[in-house]
Design an enzyme around this catalytic site. Structure first.
Site: not given
Ligand code: ATP
Length: 306
Positions: A12, A107, A148
């Site tokens: 998203k 990530v 989220d």
């Molecule tokens: P948001 O926008 O909701 O803050 P994000 O995109 O910034 O999310 P994610 O990639 O969802 O962040 O994940 C952040 C953290 O979650 C990382 O530290 C990662 O190691 C951990 N994590 C746990 N499960 C997962 C997964 N299935 N995929 C990616 N990261 C994961």
């Protein structure tokens, strides 16, 4: 029993994100417009019954994909936590789950990849098991997993209030074409650090564009909305990452308006058409950025039953 389901779980963007004052629970409220895009992680779920005397297991395998080293495969993975929560809720204590996860979504990029994977897990398990839980019950589990996650379960375009988990569907124009600049693989921003920096910068600033105005503008002038894109966290994100400043300047200097998604560091802009999106991508790639073009989607998961 042995059942298999293949699910594509989307990323998203936040087209608008206004961080409000902290509530009594110590968390900031937000007003946001979420938009799902056609950038997907791929998950394959395999569910079997555990044999008598064997303890059921939840296993996560990472297949090739980006930033493998940043994704845990144990109980810290949101897929694991979602499965555990789901099994507890339906009181299943005899199921083995193996999930093969192929990450394409950056990530810790502000694209909710982990939240989307968690929502996909609840969706897949409920689907495979013949929907023992109603949608509102699954959404309750989503809320327990993260703010989220409910949006990721419903997908499309939604207004999010509260902690982003109070959702109203928006039927906005869907011809959005996004040019997205991905952060370098080793750049991770934790939402917690971004919010702490936001608090330190103590922005008592009022946004010039209210959420109501933003939505109204989107509904009526889809081609001119770039200048209304907004994210309260942007200043905090920029102060934590020089790369974000560089990526934003690169986009803005070409006549576009850039925005950080969520708590960053991914940066994006809206292009008026495919040709201009491609042109902009080429220019940014020439400058050394990793860039992709993605479109808005109006639903959540894509599913292939085996
Ligand atoms: P948001 O926008 O909701 O803050 P994000 O995109 O910034 O999310 P994610 O990639 O969802 O962040 O994940 C952040 C953290 O979650 C990382 O530290 C990662 O190691 C951990 N994590 C746990 N499960 C997962 C997964 N299935 N995929 C990616 N990261 C994961």
């Amino acid at each position: 029993m042995s059942k298999r389901l293949s699910v594509f779980s989307p990323a998203k963007l936040n087209l608008y994100l206004n961080v409000l004052d902290k509530g009594v629970d110590g968390y900031h409220g937000i007003e946001t417009v979420f938009q799902g895009i056609d950038l997907f992680d791929h998950l394959i779920f395999e569910l079997t019954e555990a044999e008598a005397d064997f303890k059921p297991e939840i296993m996560i395998n990472l297949s090739s994909g980006r930033q493998k080293h940043l994704v845990p495969t144990d109980k810290r993975n949101l897929v694991y936590q979602a499965a555990k929560l789901y099994f507890r809720k339906i009181e299943a204590d005899n199921l083995n789950l193996t999930v093969t996860l192929n990450k394409n979504i950056p990530v810790s990029g502000g694209l909710a990849g982990g939240s989307s994977n968690a929502a996909a897990t609840l969706y897949a398990l409920n689907y495979i098991l013949g929907e023992p839980l109603k949608q509102h019950e699954v959404l309750e589990l989503c809320r327990e997993l993260g703010s989220d996650v409910p949006f990721c379960y419903l997908g499309g375009c939604m207004l999010g209030t509260g902690r982003g988990d109070q959702l109203t569907r928006l039927s906005l124009p869907l011809e959005f074409i996004f040019v997205i600049v991905f952060p370098p693989a080793d750049l991770e921003l934790k939402a917690k650090d971004v919010y702490e920096t936001f608090d330190k910068l103590n922005q008592n600033k009022k946004t010039e564009v209210s959420i109501e105005k933003f939505i109204e503008t989107m509904l009526t002038k889809s081609t001119g909305i770039s200048k209304y894109l907004y994210n309260s966290l942007e200043e905090a994100v920029i102060s934590l990452s020089f790369w974000v400043d560089k990526a934003k300047s690169a986009i803005d200097s070409k006549g576009y308006t850039s925005l950080v998604s969520g708590s960053g560091p991914t940066v994006f802009t809206l292009a008026p058409n495919e040709a201009q999106a491609k042109q902009l991508r080429l220019k940014l790639v020439d400058e050394g950025f990793e860039v992709a073009i993605h479109r808005a989607i109006d639903n959540s998961f894509q599913v292939i039953a085996h």
